[in-house]
Write a protein that holds these residues in place. Structure first.
Motif, PDB file in Angstrom:
ATOM      1  N   VAL A  86      26.272  44.220  47.123  1.00 49.74           N
ATOM      2  CA  VAL A  86      27.697  43.899  47.058  1.00 49.74           C
ATOM      3  C   VAL A  86      27.866  42.431  46.691  1.00 49.74           C
ATOM      4  CG1 VAL A  86      29.910  43.854  48.261  1.00 49.74           C
ATOM      5  CG2 VAL A  86      28.234  45.634  48.818  1.00 49.74           C
ATOM      6  N   ILE A  87      28.714  42.187  45.698  1.00 47.22           N
ATOM      7  CA  ILE A  87      29.057  40.830  45.260  1.00 47.22           C
ATOM      8  C   ILE A  87      30.416  40.484  45.852  1.00 47.22           C
ATOM      9  CG2 ILE A  87      29.473  39.338  43.271  1.00 47.22           C
ATOM     10  CD1 ILE A  87      27.992  41.607  41.610  1.00 47.22           C
ATOM     11  N   PRO A  88      30.514  39.420  46.660  1.00 46.11           N
ATOM     12  CA  PRO A  88      31.821  39.066  47.225  1.00 46.11           C
ATOM     13  C   PRO A  88      32.788  38.610  46.142  1.00 46.11           C
ATOM     14  CG  PRO A  88      30.232  37.314  47.635  1.00 46.11           C
ATOM     15  CD  PRO A  88      29.457  38.451  47.048  1.00 46.11           C
ATOM     16  N   GLU A  89      34.031  39.006  46.269  1.00 42.94           N
ATOM     17  CA  GLU A  89      35.064  38.586  45.323  1.00 42.94           C
ATOM     18  C   GLU A  89      35.822  37.413  45.938  1.00 42.94           C
ATOM     19  OE1 GLU A  89      37.256  38.592  41.763  1.00 42.94           O
ATOM     20  OE2 GLU A  89      35.340  39.497  42.299  1.00 42.94           O
ATOM     21  N   ARG A  90      35.409  36.195  45.583  1.00 43.51           N
ATOM     22  CA  ARG A  90      36.073  34.991  46.066  1.00 43.51           C
ATOM     23  C   ARG A  90      37.345  34.742  45.250  1.00 43.51           C
ATOM     24  NH1 ARG A  90      32.840  34.975  50.520  1.00 43.51           N
ATOM     25  NH2 ARG A  90      30.686  34.348  50.076  1.00 43.51           N
ATOM     26  N   PRO A  91      38.249  33.869  45.741  1.00 46.45           N
ATOM     27  CA  PRO A  91      39.473  33.574  44.986  1.00 46.45           C
ATOM     28  C   PRO A  91      39.154  33.043  43.584  1.00 46.45           C
ATOM     29  CG  PRO A  91      39.675  32.755  47.222  1.00 46.45           C
ATOM     30  CD  PRO A  91      38.249  33.210  47.063  1.00 46.45           C
ATOM     31  N   GLY A  92      39.866  33.551  42.594  1.00 45.96           N
ATOM     32  CA  GLY A  92      39.669  33.115  41.209  1.00 45.96           C
ATOM     33  C   GLY A  92      41.003  32.864  40.541  1.00 45.96           C
ATOM     34  N   ASN A  93      41.075  33.177  39.245  1.00 45.69           N
ATOM     35  CA  ASN A  93      42.307  32.903  38.496  1.00 45.69           C
ATOM     36  C   ASN A  93      43.292  34.073  38.514  1.00 45.69           C
ATOM     37  OD1 ASN A  93      41.154  34.762  36.753  1.00 45.69           O
ATOM     38  ND2 ASN A  93      40.527  33.236  35.237  1.00 45.69           N
ATOM     39  N   ARG A  94      42.922  35.144  39.190  1.00 45.96           N
ATOM     40  CA  ARG A  94      43.758  36.337  39.356  1.00 45.96           C
ATOM     41  C   ARG A  94      44.020  37.095  38.047  1.00 45.96           C
ATOM     42  NH1 ARG A  94      46.018  32.621  42.958  1.00 45.96           N
ATOM     43  NH2 ARG A  94      47.724  32.067  41.546  1.00 45.96           N
ATOM     44  N   ARG A  95      43.213  36.821  37.032  1.00 54.42           N
ATOM     45  CA  ARG A  95      43.272  37.684  35.837  1.00 54.42           C
ATOM     46  C   ARG A  95      42.624  39.037  36.129  1.00 54.42           C
ATOM     47  NH1 ARG A  95      43.193  35.645  30.104  1.00 54.42           N
ATOM     48  NH2 ARG A  95      41.753  37.390  29.860  1.00 54.42           N
ATOM     49  N   PHE A  96      41.599  39.015  36.994  1.00 53.22           N
ATOM     50  CA  PHE A  96      40.906  40.234  37.410  1.00 53.22           C
ATOM     51  C   PHE A  96      40.311  41.003  36.223  1.00 53.22           C
ATOM     52  CE2 PHE A  96      44.171  40.089  40.974  1.00 53.22           C
ATOM     53  CZ  PHE A  96      43.296  39.486  41.872  1.00 53.22           C
ATOM     54  N   ASP A  97      39.766  40.261  35.247  1.00 55.79           N
ATOM     55  CA  ASP A  97      39.172  40.940  34.080  1.00 55.79           C
ATOM     56  C   ASP A  97      38.072  41.915  34.491  1.00 55.79           C
ATOM     57  OD1 ASP A  97      40.560  39.539  31.798  1.00 55.79           O
ATOM     58  OD2 ASP A  97      39.696  37.805  32.803  1.00 55.79           O
ATOM     59  N   SER A  98      37.135  41.451  35.324  1.00 60.28           N
ATOM     60  CA  SER A  98      36.030  42.314  35.738  1.00 60.28           C
ATOM     61  C   SER A  98      36.527  43.485  36.575  1.00 60.28           C
ATOM     62  CB  SER A  98      34.999  41.511  36.549  1.00 60.28           C
ATOM     63  OG  SER A  98      34.464  40.454  35.797  1.00 60.28           O
ATOM     64  N   LEU A  99      37.410  43.197  37.536  1.00 57.58           N
ATOM     65  CA  LEU A  99      37.883  44.248  38.438  1.00 57.58           C
ATOM     66  C   LEU A  99      38.692  45.300  37.682  1.00 57.58           C
ATOM     67  CD1 LEU A  99      38.922  42.236  41.633  1.00 57.58           C
ATOM     68  CD2 LEU A  99      36.680  43.121  40.969  1.00 57.58           C
ATOM     69  N   ARG A 100      39.567  44.869  36.788  1.00 56.58           N
ATOM     70  CA  ARG A 100      40.361  45.837  36.020  1.00 56.58           C
ATOM     71  C   ARG A 100      39.459  46.699  35.138  1.00 56.58           C
ATOM     72  NH1 ARG A 100      43.458  43.839  32.377  1.00 56.58           N
ATOM     73  NH2 ARG A 100      42.821  41.656  32.476  1.00 56.58           N
ATOM     74  N   ASN A 101      38.401  46.087  34.572  1.00 55.39           N
ATOM     75  CA  ASN A 101      37.469  46.876  33.772  1.00 55.39           C
ATOM     76  C   ASN A 101      36.743  47.908  34.624  1.00 55.39           C
ATOM     77  OD1 ASN A 101      38.057  45.623  31.366  1.00 55.39           O
ATOM     78  ND2 ASN A 101      36.307  44.239  31.398  1.00 55.39           N
ATOM     79  N   ILE A 102      36.305  47.499  35.819  1.00 55.49           N
ATOM     80  CA  ILE A 102      35.579  48.420  36.697  1.00 55.49           C
ATOM     81  C   ILE A 102      36.449  49.609  37.084  1.00 55.49           C
ATOM     82  CG2 ILE A 102      34.579  48.631  39.020  1.00 55.49           C
ATOM     83  CD1 ILE A 102      33.520  45.737  38.617  1.00 55.49           C
ATOM     84  N   LEU A 103      37.756  49.379  37.251  1.00 57.33           N
ATOM     85  CA  LEU A 103      38.654  50.487  37.559  1.00 57.33           C
ATOM     86  C   LEU A 103      38.674  51.528  36.435  1.00 57.33           C
ATOM     87  CD1 LEU A 103      41.695  48.530  39.056  1.00 57.33           C
ATOM     88  CD2 LEU A 103      40.051  49.954  40.312  1.00 57.33           C
ATOM     89  N   LEU A 104      38.393  51.096  35.217  1.00 52.65           N
ATOM     90  CA  LEU A 104      38.422  51.995  34.062  1.00 52.65           C
ATOM     91  C   LEU A 104      37.042  52.492  33.646  1.00 52.65           C
ATOM     92  CD1 LEU A 104      40.950  49.930  31.918  1.00 52.65           C
ATOM     93  CD2 LEU A 104      41.443  52.043  33.163  1.00 52.65           C
ATOM     94  N   ASN A 105      36.014  51.676  33.913  1.00 48.84           N
ATOM     95  CA  ASN A 105      34.653  52.000  33.486  1.00 48.84           C
ATOM     96  C   ASN A 105      33.693  51.392  34.504  1.00 48.84           C
ATOM     97  OD1 ASN A 105      32.170  52.303  32.261  1.00 48.84           O
ATOM     98  ND2 ASN A 105      32.667  51.139  30.427  1.00 48.84           N
ATOM     99  N   SER A 106      33.001  52.216  35.248  1.00 45.56           N
ATOM    100  CA  SER A 106      32.192  51.735  36.371  1.00 45.56           C
ATOM    101  C   SER A 106      30.864  51.096  35.966  1.00 45.56           C
ATOM    102  CB  SER A 106      31.913  52.883  37.350  1.00 45.56           C
ATOM    103  OG  SER A 106      31.135  53.899  36.720  1.00 45.56           O
ATOM    104  N   LYS A 107      30.477  51.207  34.711  1.00 48.26           N
ATOM    105  CA  LYS A 107      29.192  50.668  34.273  1.00 48.26           C
ATOM    106  C   LYS A 107      29.223  49.135  34.249  1.00 48.26           C
ATOM    107  CE  LYS A 107      26.640  54.321  33.012  1.00 48.26           C
ATOM    108  NZ  LYS A 107      25.272  54.568  33.535  1.00 48.26           N
TER     109      LYS A 107
END
Length: 216
Positions: A86-107
């Motif tokens: 598990v990689i912790p999700e620390r505060p960032g710029n709130r674009r959530f590029d990685s997270l939004r992609n994972i919601l659509l494609n888990s690879k």
């Protein structure tokens, strides 16, 4: 106004088959073909425990790609067992590029880096976004728990050779540019976001506040 050329007009000799690629470069060695494993063994655990930085590659359902860094104190990634981390999700710029992609494609693809070591650890697998509090407590930093984590089910692990790091001399500071020659992020951001009318100073203050007050 000068017409912008598209890729087909610019690039004339394009490789479009693996056969042509292999005819130029050949095939991997037996060692390369057999170095990949499907779990987090004790060597991978040790590497991850010493790594303060990784890069995560994701893509959406249409194949649009993103690569994003994740970093903290060495060992910030929590290894649950031989198949899950598990990689912790620390505060960032709130674009959530990685997270939004994972919601659509888990690879996902990960590259772990240890300063001074030229070989990297690569891990590929399936990701999901989690908020299990009993897992978050293992990734506390500066007295704060992450709200979310990127859980990865490992499918492939292997060591990547050092050639890119050797060619770039990344860890040899005698090859580093002088500090005054480095690009200035505040200038670049102000220019790229010029429609907002922000000055370099405005951006510098915003970055300073973010780095000092919103790291965790």
């Amino acid at each position: 106004m000068k017409k912008e050329l598209d890729s087909e007009e610019i690039f004339k000799e394009v490789i479009d088959s693996e056969e042509e690629l292999r005819s130029m470069y050949g095939y991997p060695s037996e060692l390369v073909n057999n170095k990949s494993i499907t779990l987090i063994d004790h060597h991978c655990r040790d590497y991850i425990s010493k790594s303060p930085l990784l890069f995560i590659a994701t893509s959406d359902s249409s194949g649009n790609c993103d690569v994003s860094p994740r970093g903290d104190a060495p060992g910030f990634v929590y290894v649950l067992d031989d198949k899950h981390l598990v990689i912790p999700e620390r505060p960032g710029n709130r674009r959530f590029d990685s997270l939004r992609n994972i919601l659509l494609n888990s690879k996902v693809g990960l590259i772990f880096i240890i300063p001074g070591l030229e070989e990297t650890l690569r891990i590929n697998g399936q990701a999901r976004i989690i908020k299990d509090q009993e897992i978050m407590v293992h990734m506390e930093a500066q007295g704060k728990l992450p709200k979310l984590g990127i859980a990865v089910e490992v499918e492939e692990c292997y060591m990547h050779c050092a050639k890119a790091f050797k060619r770039s001399h990344l860890w040899d500071d005698t090859y580093w540019p002088l500090k005054e020659e480095l690009p200035k992020p505040s200038v670049i951001i102000a220019d790229h976001a010029k429609k907002l009318g922000l000055s370099q100073d405005d951006v510098s203050k915003s970055l300073k506040d973010s780095y000092e007050n919103r790291l965790y």
